[in-house]
Write an enzyme that holds these catalytic residues in place. Structure first.
Site, PDB file in Angstrom:
ATOM      1  N   ARG A  68       0.818  -1.218   0.000  1.00  0.00           N
ATOM      2  CA  ARG A  68       0.000   0.000   0.000  1.00  0.00           C
ATOM      3  C   ARG A  68       0.849   1.264   0.000  1.00  0.00           C
ATOM      4  O   ARG A  68       0.514   2.265  -0.644  1.00  0.00           O
ATOM      5  CB  ARG A  68      -0.932  -0.017   1.214  1.00  0.00           C
ATOM      6  CG  ARG A  68      -1.916   1.145   1.219  1.00  0.00           C
ATOM      7  CD  ARG A  68      -2.980   0.938   2.277  1.00  0.00           C
ATOM      8  NE  ARG A  68      -4.028   1.935   2.190  1.00  0.00           N
ATOM      9  CZ  ARG A  68      -4.346   2.769   3.182  1.00  0.00           C
ATOM     10  NH1 ARG A  68      -3.688   2.719   4.325  1.00  0.00           N
ATOM     11  NH2 ARG A  68      -5.318   3.640   3.023  1.00  0.00           N
ATOM     12  N   HIS A  72       0.446   4.289  -2.633  1.00  0.00           N
ATOM     13  CA  HIS A  72       0.185   5.676  -2.230  1.00  0.00           C
ATOM     14  C   HIS A  72       1.333   6.603  -2.597  1.00  0.00           C
ATOM     15  O   HIS A  72       1.134   7.810  -2.739  1.00  0.00           O
ATOM     16  CB  HIS A  72      -0.122   5.746  -0.732  1.00  0.00           C
ATOM     17  CG  HIS A  72      -1.509   5.312  -0.389  1.00  0.00           C
ATOM     18  ND1 HIS A  72      -2.217   5.815   0.668  1.00  0.00           N
ATOM     19  CD2 HIS A  72      -2.334   4.417  -1.003  1.00  0.00           C
ATOM     20  CE1 HIS A  72      -3.421   5.243   0.702  1.00  0.00           C
ATOM     21  NE2 HIS A  72      -3.511   4.390  -0.288  1.00  0.00           N
ATOM     22  N   ASN A 100      -3.996   8.791   4.307  1.00  0.00           N
ATOM     23  CA  ASN A 100      -2.750   8.286   4.903  1.00  0.00           C
ATOM     24  C   ASN A 100      -2.694   8.357   6.427  1.00  0.00           C
ATOM     25  O   ASN A 100      -2.041   7.514   7.065  1.00  0.00           O
ATOM     26  CB  ASN A 100      -1.547   9.067   4.347  1.00  0.00           C
ATOM     27  CG  ASN A 100      -1.305   8.783   2.871  1.00  0.00           C
ATOM     28  OD1 ASN A 100      -1.850   7.819   2.317  1.00  0.00           O
ATOM     29  ND2 ASN A 100      -0.487   9.608   2.231  1.00  0.00           N
ATOM     30  N   HIS A 199      -6.248  -5.895  -2.394  1.00  0.00           N
ATOM     31  CA  HIS A 199      -7.036  -6.136  -1.186  1.00  0.00           C
ATOM     32  C   HIS A 199      -7.252  -7.627  -0.932  1.00  0.00           C
ATOM     33  O   HIS A 199      -8.103  -8.012  -0.140  1.00  0.00           O
ATOM     34  CB  HIS A 199      -8.370  -5.388  -1.263  1.00  0.00           C
ATOM     35  CG  HIS A 199      -8.227  -3.897  -1.168  1.00  0.00           C
ATOM     36  ND1 HIS A 199      -9.249  -3.011  -1.396  1.00  0.00           N
ATOM     37  CD2 HIS A 199      -7.149  -3.129  -0.847  1.00  0.00           C
ATOM     38  CE1 HIS A 199      -8.816  -1.767  -1.236  1.00  0.00           C
ATOM     39  NE2 HIS A 199      -7.542  -1.812  -0.913  1.00  0.00           N
TER      40      HIS A 199
HETATM   41  C1  HEM Z   1      -9.388   0.788  -5.882  1.00  0.00           C
HETATM   42  C2  HEM Z   1      -9.403   1.759  -4.989  1.00  0.00           C
HETATM   43  C3  HEM Z   1      -8.890   1.574  -3.591  1.00  0.00           C
HETATM   44  C4  HEM Z   1      -9.497   1.995  -2.464  1.00  0.00           C
HETATM   45  C5  HEM Z   1     -10.821   2.744  -2.384  1.00  0.00           C
HETATM   46  C6  HEM Z   1      -8.689   1.581  -1.352  1.00  0.00           C
HETATM   47  C7  HEM Z   1      -8.986   1.844  -0.030  1.00  0.00           C
HETATM   48  C8  HEM Z   1      -8.317   1.309   1.055  1.00  0.00           C
HETATM   49  C9  HEM Z   1      -8.678   1.502   2.430  1.00  0.00           C
HETATM   50  C10 HEM Z   1      -9.829   2.348   2.938  1.00  0.00           C
HETATM   51  C11 HEM Z   1      -7.804   0.793   3.185  1.00  0.00           C
HETATM   52  C12 HEM Z   1      -7.790   0.648   4.712  1.00  0.00           C
HETATM   53  C13 HEM Z   1      -7.224   1.887   5.378  1.00  0.00           C
HETATM   54  C14 HEM Z   1      -7.419   1.878   6.873  1.00  0.00           C
HETATM   55  O1  HEM Z   1      -8.245   1.129   7.378  1.00  0.00           O
HETATM   56  O2  HEM Z   1      -6.735   2.664   7.542  1.00  0.00           O
HETATM   57  C15 HEM Z   1      -6.898   0.129   2.277  1.00  0.00           C
HETATM   58  C16 HEM Z   1      -5.912  -0.732   2.659  1.00  0.00           C
HETATM   59  C17 HEM Z   1      -5.097  -1.403   1.785  1.00  0.00           C
HETATM   60  N1  HEM Z   1      -4.998  -1.180   0.425  1.00  0.00           N
HETATM   61 FE1  HEM Z   1      -6.308  -0.154  -0.694  1.00  0.00          FE
HETATM   62  N2  HEM Z   1      -7.600   0.922  -1.832  1.00  0.00           N
HETATM   63  C18 HEM Z   1      -7.666   0.895  -3.187  1.00  0.00           C
HETATM   64  C19 HEM Z   1      -6.741   0.367  -4.055  1.00  0.00           C
HETATM   65  C20 HEM Z   1      -5.617  -0.320  -3.654  1.00  0.00           C
HETATM   66  C21 HEM Z   1      -4.572  -0.766  -4.540  1.00  0.00           C
HETATM   67  C22 HEM Z   1      -4.494  -0.459  -6.029  1.00  0.00           C
HETATM   68  C23 HEM Z   1      -3.674  -1.447  -3.778  1.00  0.00           C
HETATM   69  C24 HEM Z   1      -2.401  -2.122  -4.199  1.00  0.00           C
HETATM   70  C25 HEM Z   1      -2.192  -2.631  -5.385  1.00  0.00           C
HETATM   71  C26 HEM Z   1      -4.175  -1.436  -2.423  1.00  0.00           C
HETATM   72  C27 HEM Z   1      -3.590  -2.081  -1.368  1.00  0.00           C
HETATM   73  C28 HEM Z   1      -4.048  -2.014  -0.066  1.00  0.00           C
HETATM   74  C29 HEM Z   1      -3.520  -2.844   0.996  1.00  0.00           C
HETATM   75  C30 HEM Z   1      -2.497  -3.948   0.839  1.00  0.00           C
HETATM   76  C31 HEM Z   1      -4.176  -2.457   2.170  1.00  0.00           C
HETATM   77  C32 HEM Z   1      -3.969  -3.023   3.583  1.00  0.00           C
HETATM   78  C33 HEM Z   1      -2.806  -2.339   4.238  1.00  0.00           C
HETATM   79  C34 HEM Z   1      -2.505  -2.835   5.644  1.00  0.00           C
HETATM   80  O3  HEM Z   1      -3.118  -3.782   6.133  1.00  0.00           O
HETATM   81  O4  HEM Z   1      -1.609  -2.224   6.256  1.00  0.00           O
HETATM   82  N3  HEM Z   1      -5.333  -0.720  -2.380  1.00  0.00           N
HETATM   83  N4  HEM Z   1      -7.218   0.481   0.993  1.00  0.00           N
END
Ligand code: HEM
Ligand SMILES: *[C@@H]1O[C@H](CO)[C@@H](O)[C@H](O)[C@H]1NC(C)=O
Ligand SMILES: *[C@@H]1O[C@H](CO)[C@@H](O)[C@H](O)[C@H]1NC(C)=O
Ligand SMILES: *[C@@H]1O[C@H](CO)[C@@H](O)[C@H](O)[C@H]1NC(C)=O
Ligand SMILES: *[C@@H]1O[C@H](CO)[C@@H](O)[C@H](O)[C@H]1NC(C)=O
Ligand SMILES: *[C@@H]1O[C@H](CO)[C@@H](O)[C@H](O)[C@H]1NC(C)=O
Ligand SMILES: *[C@@H]1O[C@H](CO)[C@@H](O)[C@H](O)[C@H]1NC(C)=O
Ligand SMILES: *[C@@H]1O[C@H](CO)[C@@H](O)[C@H](O)[C@H]1NC(C)=O
Ligand SMILES: *[C@@H]1O[C@H](CO)[C@@H](O)[C@H](O)[C@H]1NC(C)=O
Length: 332
Positions: A68, A72, A100, A199
């Protein structure tokens, strides 16, 4: 035999006519290359891989967090490690943007890798390259595909808080907003569906899925019921659940299988399957990936490679930061 190289130096283009001999005396090309550190820091990739392996072994979630962080970084003024810069009295970074703040993690792992690399080959390996490689290695450690990361990115001396707030997609987005956010960064609808498979690993906080589990109808009732235990109607905003309730820390295609069963945890993910306003193209792709893990992993590797090449700083642009959290002090 002459060859023409185009080199970008702080905003203006130099057209240099070089003989092959001239290349040998060390003119840097503005192209990323997988061989970039082969001579200048041959141990770099192995060092990153080992550190990521240890970090993921200690805490599997770290593989997701590193992925992530790279995403970002790249979506905000390109893959230039701008996301790593701390706020100071004189500098506003991206760490306190809405997507973030209190959310991004993995900074200590990057710091640890950077300090190892500075000892090994001082001033050579950029923070942006470390991030790109660490994301790849984190995914791989959790069972995902591997891709060759081209190297030679340099680090920014700037960050963009406003773009961090505007360019990153939000979990309450409908399909058209998701498509637009990715289109604005030159990604296709297909790549949106592929990259959303990030995800397949990691955690999300209650505040981002509360509306979905209490108010939406395209959700599996038993699944919603279970998630409500972890995410009360009031309070518990920062309680975590796994994006992929089937295999939370295994990089596989169960994220897509879940969507078929209306078990997507955030609204934006479920949109890819529920919303047919693209004449079913996203829905059909989710369906395909749910049945073909190999295709998903191959496409994911290709899309991550593309992401890793978003508007990098190369040549003489930017700098190699000494500390990933800070712009280098003015040289004395
Ligand atoms: C498509 C639109 C996307 C949205 C709306 C989105 C939104 C989010 C949100 C809301 C979270 C959790 C944040 C929190 O609870 O603090 C998250 C976590 C995460 N996102 Fe996304 N995301 C998107 C695309 C992506 C993409 C393209 C990737 C990587 C290729 C990605 C990888 C991740 C990962 C791995 C996590 C978990 C991080 C952790 O557990 O530390 N996301 N995302
Ligand atoms: C291991 O992970 C825990 C969180 O699960 C963290 O608090 C700790 O700092 C990590 N230790 C190392 C050495 O990375
Ligand atoms: C802020 O800038 C001033 C002058 O440019 C400098 O003296 C000071 O050390 C800087 N402070 C920080 C926290 O970077
Ligand atoms: C589908 O997406 C469109 C545009 O993105 C949105 O207006 C509509 O409400 C969505 N429909 C459903 C059922 O989510
Ligand atoms: C997207 O493509 C446009 C036009 O080719 C280009 O100017 C822009 O820099 C690209 N953006 C990214 C993030 O790659
Ligand atoms: C669900 O919808 C109701 C009625 O529109 C609203 O009062 C409530 O705040 C919503 N709850 C959540 C968690 O979004
Ligand atoms: C979630 O948050 C609530 C309220 O803060 C707390 O009572 C509950 O124990 C938490 N649940 C989980 C599973 O962490
Ligand atoms: C989308 O689904 C709705 C209801 O399920 C249906 O009425 C409509 O014809 C579908 N539209 C497309 C473009 O498939
Ligand atoms: C989209 O899929 C639904 C069934 O899932 C089907 O009824 C509809 O005709 C499809 N629409 C198009 C445009 O293919």
């Amino acid at each position: 035999m002459a060859t023409t190289t185009s080199l970008s130096v702080s905003g203006f283009k130099l057209k240099l006519c070089l003989t092959l001999l001239a290349c040998v005396i060390g003119v840097t090309s503005a192209q990323l290359s997988t061989y970039f550190y082969d001579k200048s820091c041959p141990g770099a990739l192995a060092t990153i891989k080992k550190a990521v392996k240890e970090a993921v072994k200690n805490e599997s979630r770290m593989g997701a967090s590193l992925l992530r962080l790279h995403f970002h970084d790249c979506f905000v003024q390109g893959c230039d490690a701008s996301v790593l810069l701390d706020d100071t009295a004189n500098f506003t970074g991206e760490k306190n943007s809405f997507p973030n703040a209190n959310s991004l993690r993995g900074f200590e792992v990057i710091d640890n890798i950077k300090s190892k690399l500075e000892k090994m080959c001082k001033g050579i390996v950029s923070c942006a390259d470390i991030l790109a490689v660490a994301a790849r290695d984190g995914v791989f450690e959790l069972g995902g595909p591997k891709w060759d990361v081209p190297l030679g990115r340099r680090d920014s001396t700037t960050a963009n808080l406003a773009e961090s707030n505007s360019a990153l997609p939000a979990p309450f987005f409908d399909l058209d907003e998701l498509i637009k956010a990715f289109h604005d960064k030159n990604f296709t609808v297909k790549e949106l569906v592929t990259l959303s498979g990030g995800h397949s690993i990691g955690l999300v906080r209650c505040r981002f899925f509360r509306t979905r589990i209490y108010n939406e109808s395209d959700i599996n009732p038993a699944f919603a019921e279970e998630r409500r235990l972890e995410c009360p109607f009031e309070g518990g905003d920062n309680n975590f659940s796994a994006f992929d309730s089937a295999t939370p820390f295994k990089f596989d295609n169960s994220f897509y299988k879940n969507l078929l069963q209306q078990k997507g945890l955030v609204h934006s993910d479920q949109q890819l399957f529920t919303n047919n306003s693209t004449d079913n193209t996203t829905k059909d792709q989710v369906d395909r990936y749910s049945r073909d893990m190999g295709q998903f992993k191959k496409d994911f590797a290709d899309a991550m490679l593309k992401m890793s090449k978003m508007t990098p700083l190369t040549g003489l642009a930017g700098e190699i930061r000494q500390n990933c959290r800070l712009v280098n002090p003015p040289s004395t």
